[in-house]
Design a protein around this motif. Structure first.
Motif, PDB file in Angstrom:
ATOM      1  N   VAL A  67       0.873  -1.166   0.000  1.00  0.00           N
ATOM      2  CA  VAL A  67       0.000   0.000   0.000  1.00  0.00           C
ATOM      3  C   VAL A  67       0.919   1.227   0.000  1.00  0.00           C
ATOM      4  O   VAL A  67       1.726   1.391   0.919  1.00  0.00           O
ATOM      5  CB  VAL A  67      -0.928   0.027   1.222  1.00  0.00           C
ATOM      6  CG1 VAL A  67      -1.811   1.273   1.194  1.00  0.00           C
ATOM      7  CG2 VAL A  67      -1.774  -1.244   1.292  1.00  0.00           C
ATOM      8  N   LEU A  68       0.797   2.067  -1.016  1.00  0.00           N
ATOM      9  CA  LEU A  68       1.700   3.208  -1.177  1.00  0.00           C
ATOM     10  C   LEU A  68       0.894   4.500  -1.186  1.00  0.00           C
ATOM     11  O   LEU A  68       0.040   4.706  -2.051  1.00  0.00           O
ATOM     12  CB  LEU A  68       2.500   3.075  -2.472  1.00  0.00           C
ATOM     13  CG  LEU A  68       3.419   4.245  -2.836  1.00  0.00           C
ATOM     14  CD1 LEU A  68       4.469   4.456  -1.744  1.00  0.00           C
ATOM     15  CD2 LEU A  68       4.098   3.988  -4.184  1.00  0.00           C
ATOM     16  N   VAL A  69       1.173   5.370  -0.210  1.00  0.00           N
ATOM     17  CA  VAL A  69       0.528   6.677  -0.107  1.00  0.00           C
ATOM     18  C   VAL A  69       1.492   7.721  -0.659  1.00  0.00           C
ATOM     19  O   VAL A  69       2.583   7.921  -0.110  1.00  0.00           O
ATOM     20  CB  VAL A  69       0.168   7.001   1.350  1.00  0.00           C
ATOM     21  CG1 VAL A  69      -0.476   8.385   1.446  1.00  0.00           C
ATOM     22  CG2 VAL A  69      -0.761   5.931   1.920  1.00  0.00           C
ATOM     23  N   ASP A  70       1.105   8.381  -1.736  1.00  0.00           N
ATOM     24  CA  ASP A  70       1.970   9.344  -2.413  1.00  0.00           C
ATOM     25  C   ASP A  70       1.434  10.759  -2.203  1.00  0.00           C
ATOM     26  O   ASP A  70       0.344  11.103  -2.655  1.00  0.00           O
ATOM     27  CB  ASP A  70       2.047   9.014  -3.906  1.00  0.00           C
ATOM     28  CG  ASP A  70       2.999   9.936  -4.659  1.00  0.00           C
ATOM     29  OD1 ASP A  70       3.711  10.722  -4.009  1.00  0.00           O
ATOM     30  OD2 ASP A  70       3.024   9.864  -5.903  1.00  0.00           O
ATOM     31  N   LEU A  71       2.235  11.593  -1.523  1.00  0.00           N
ATOM     32  CA  LEU A  71       1.893  12.988  -1.321  1.00  0.00           C
ATOM     33  C   LEU A  71       2.679  13.889  -2.267  1.00  0.00           C
ATOM     34  O   LEU A  71       2.818  15.087  -2.037  1.00  0.00           O
ATOM     35  CB  LEU A  71       2.153  13.413   0.122  1.00  0.00           C
ATOM     36  CG  LEU A  71       1.324  12.714   1.190  1.00  0.00           C
ATOM     37  CD1 LEU A  71       2.051  11.482   1.728  1.00  0.00           C
ATOM     38  CD2 LEU A  71       0.997  13.648   2.330  1.00  0.00           C
ATOM     39  N   GLY A  72       3.211  13.300  -3.339  1.00  0.00           N
ATOM     40  CA  GLY A  72       3.986  14.049  -4.324  1.00  0.00           C
ATOM     41  C   GLY A  72       5.470  13.789  -4.259  1.00  0.00           C
ATOM     42  O   GLY A  72       6.240  14.410  -5.000  1.00  0.00           O
ATOM     43  N   GLY A  73       5.909  12.845  -3.406  1.00  0.00           N
ATOM     44  CA  GLY A  73       7.340  12.618  -3.261  1.00  0.00           C
ATOM     45  C   GLY A  73       7.844  11.333  -3.875  1.00  0.00           C
ATOM     46  O   GLY A  73       9.057  11.081  -3.861  1.00  0.00           O
ATOM     47  N   VAL A  74       6.961  10.488  -4.423  1.00  0.00           N
ATOM     48  CA  VAL A  74       7.400   9.205  -4.974  1.00  0.00           C
ATOM     49  C   VAL A  74       8.116   9.431  -6.305  1.00  0.00           C
ATOM     50  O   VAL A  74       7.561  10.025  -7.221  1.00  0.00           O
ATOM     51  CB  VAL A  74       6.212   8.244  -5.166  1.00  0.00           C
ATOM     52  CG1 VAL A  74       6.672   6.963  -5.861  1.00  0.00           C
ATOM     53  CG2 VAL A  74       5.582   7.912  -3.817  1.00  0.00           C
ATOM     54  N   ARG A  75       9.346   8.956  -6.399  1.00  0.00           N
ATOM     55  CA  ARG A  75      10.122   9.058  -7.629  1.00  0.00           C
ATOM     56  C   ARG A  75       9.908   7.812  -8.480  1.00  0.00           C
ATOM     57  O   ARG A  75       9.648   6.732  -7.962  1.00  0.00           O
ATOM     58  CB  ARG A  75      11.607   9.238  -7.308  1.00  0.00           C
ATOM     59  CG  ARG A  75      11.907  10.496  -6.510  1.00  0.00           C
ATOM     60  CD  ARG A  75      13.355  10.520  -6.019  1.00  0.00           C
ATOM     61  NE  ARG A  75      13.618  11.703  -5.224  1.00  0.00           N
ATOM     62  CZ  ARG A  75      13.334  11.823  -3.936  1.00  0.00           C
ATOM     63  NH1 ARG A  75      12.802  10.785  -3.295  1.00  0.00           N
ATOM     64  NH2 ARG A  75      13.588  12.929  -3.280  1.00  0.00           N
ATOM     65  N   SER A  76      10.051   7.993  -9.773  1.00  0.00           N
ATOM     66  CA  SER A  76       9.842   6.881 -10.685  1.00  0.00           C
ATOM     67  C   SER A  76      10.904   5.799 -10.459  1.00  0.00           C
ATOM     68  O   SER A  76      12.103   6.080 -10.416  1.00  0.00           O
ATOM     69  CB  SER A  76       9.907   7.381 -12.138  1.00  0.00           C
ATOM     70  OG  SER A  76       9.776   6.306 -13.046  1.00  0.00           O
ATOM     71  N   SER A  77      10.458   4.555 -10.275  1.00  0.00           N
ATOM     72  CA  SER A  77      11.378   3.433 -10.113  1.00  0.00           C
ATOM     73  C   SER A  77      10.624   2.146 -10.417  1.00  0.00           C
ATOM     74  O   SER A  77       9.390   2.122 -10.385  1.00  0.00           O
ATOM     75  CB  SER A  77      11.971   3.373  -8.698  1.00  0.00           C
ATOM     76  OG  SER A  77      10.964   3.130  -7.746  1.00  0.00           O
ATOM     77  N   TYR A  78      11.353   1.102 -10.686  1.00  0.00           N
ATOM     78  CA  TYR A  78      10.720  -0.166 -11.057  1.00  0.00           C
ATOM     79  C   TYR A  78      10.064  -0.835  -9.855  1.00  0.00           C
ATOM     80  O   TYR A  78       8.923  -1.281  -9.920  1.00  0.00           O
ATOM     81  CB  TYR A  78      11.754  -1.105 -11.674  1.00  0.00           C
ATOM     82  CG  TYR A  78      11.178  -2.443 -12.109  1.00  0.00           C
ATOM     83  CD1 TYR A  78      10.321  -2.524 -13.197  1.00  0.00           C
ATOM     84  CD2 TYR A  78      11.491  -3.604 -11.424  1.00  0.00           C
ATOM     85  CE1 TYR A  78       9.782  -3.733 -13.593  1.00  0.00           C
ATOM     86  CE2 TYR A  78      10.966  -4.821 -11.810  1.00  0.00           C
ATOM     87  CZ  TYR A  78      10.108  -4.887 -12.903  1.00  0.00           C
ATOM     88  OH  TYR A  78       9.573  -6.084 -13.278  1.00  0.00           O
ATOM     89  N   LEU A  79      10.771  -0.919  -8.737  1.00  0.00           N
ATOM     90  CA  LEU A  79      10.265  -1.617  -7.568  1.00  0.00           C
ATOM     91  C   LEU A  79       9.456  -0.722  -6.640  1.00  0.00           C
ATOM     92  O   LEU A  79       8.751  -1.211  -5.769  1.00  0.00           O
ATOM     93  CB  LEU A  79      11.417  -2.248  -6.789  1.00  0.00           C
ATOM     94  CG  LEU A  79      12.182  -3.366  -7.498  1.00  0.00           C
ATOM     95  CD1 LEU A  79      13.354  -3.838  -6.640  1.00  0.00           C
ATOM     96  CD2 LEU A  79      11.260  -4.533  -7.816  1.00  0.00           C
ATOM     97  N   GLY A  80       9.554   0.596  -6.805  1.00  0.00           N
ATOM     98  CA  GLY A  80       8.890   1.497  -5.886  1.00  0.00           C
ATOM     99  C   GLY A  80       9.772   1.799  -4.684  1.00  0.00           C
ATOM    100  O   GLY A  80      10.830   1.189  -4.488  1.00  0.00           O
TER     101      GLY A  80
END
Length: 337
Positions: free
Chosen positions: A316-329
């Motif tokens: 479960v991933l909560v993104d507030l605008g800081g998640v960078r693009s990556s394969y595994l997350g």
């Protein structure tokens, strides 16, 4: 002319305006990858639009223990003797000095949080110097924020909260139909703890959401956002019964889920693969996103229901605008238990 390509030649030294010592910061490919600044008025240290190229991801007490930079040779100097100093004594670098001979050196940057002033929220400088005139100022955003005493759950850092599904805060237990959640530690592609799924698998009937068993995930936010994105990562699956498709429900802060969501869209005709199958099969995971509006600082709870066995939740991933693009997350956030 092809731009965006880079090759560090070793036959001769770099031009003076660029310098002999190159610096690469974690999570950053630079402002203009493959190109360089030819004017010394903006370099040594970087200025204006070059500053983002030497800015590290932020640090706080609940994120990674260290960030890193890489030092490398440009051209072919005989050797580069370098030193690193920091704006504050509680910023620690390892190593803090050394010699480069046509190679590179990884530098770890950590923070002694016990010595950081309370509520400190500034960008600190890390000074990199060489004996042959190279000089750079690496930016390190630091926020010594604190959560309320007694909170248990995941904590926001770097504007996201990443939670492995197996590390749920609570479970509703076994319902009247005898269904419950089981951790499958050897399944999944994005976590080290496995997945969670409804059991027993012999019961393929649909569970009535929100009356089916559920899991909760508590997390604490420091940010205020007008909208956040919650992504669910599911292990690869395929509907095998048109009368009983894979479904789930999700809600925020104890709200009743607005509807039951199908994991896969109904095919245009029987036998067709679902939309997005090629990408999902290649990645080994289905990603499904849900948006929620107007969240502020404090404790929040995501509740998850599976509609039937065969649906394995990984993350479960909560993104507030800081998640960078990556394969595994991103890696899992700190979980206070």
């Amino acid at each position: 002319m092809i731009t965006g390509l880079s090759y560090v030649q070793s036959r001769q030294s770099s031009v003076p305006a660029i310098g002999q010592l190159g610096i690469s910061v974690e999570g950053n490919t630079g402002v203009r990858p493959g190109l360089w600044n030819e004017g010394s008025d903006l370099a040594k240290p970087s200025r204006d639009d070059l500053v983002p190229g030497v800015r590290l991801p932020p640090m706080d007490p609940y994120g990674p223990e260290a960030r890193y930079i890489d030092l490398f040779c440009r051209g072919n100097p005989a050797e580069i003797r370098w030193t690193i100093n920091t704006q504050y004594d509680w910023i620690k670098t390892s190593p803090s000095s050394g010699v480069l001979r046509n190679g590179d050196q990884k530098i770890s940057i950590a923070v002694d949080w016990a010595a950081v002033p309370k509520n400190f929220d500034q960008t600190a400088l890390v000074y990199v110097n060489s004996t042959i005139g190279d000089y750079e100022e690496v930016r390190l955003p630091i926020n010594n924020t604190q959560i309320p005493a007694g909170f248990k759950g995941f904590v926001e850092s770097d504007k996201y909260v990443s939670m492995e599904a197996a590390h749920f805060t609570s479970s509703s237990g076994t319902n009247l139909a005898g269904s419950y959640y089981k951790v499958l530690s050897q399944s999944g592609s994005r976590t080290s703890s496995g997945t969670v799924a409804l059991y027993p698998v012999s019961d393929y009937g649909q569970q009535a959401i929100p009356n089916s068993p559920f899991l909760t995930y508590d997390f604490h936010l420091f940010s205020t956002v007008s909208q956040l994105n919650v992504s669910l990562y599911f292990t690869m699956a395929l509907d095998t019964d048109s009368e009983s498709p894979l479904t789930y429900g999700i809600s925020l802060d104890n709200a009743v889920p607005a509807n039951t969501t199908r994991l896969l869209e109904a095919p245009a005709k029987a036998g067709d693969l679902p939309s997005g199958w090629d990408d999902a099969a290649r990645d080994g995971v289905w990603r499904r996103s849900h948006k929620f509006d107007n969240l502020g600082p404090g404790k929040h709870t995501i509740t998850y229901w599976a509609g039937r066995p065969g649906l394995m939740l990984e993350r479960v991933l909560v993104d507030l605008g800081g998640v960078r693009s990556s394969y595994l997350g991103p890696p899992e956030s700190k979980n206070l238990t």
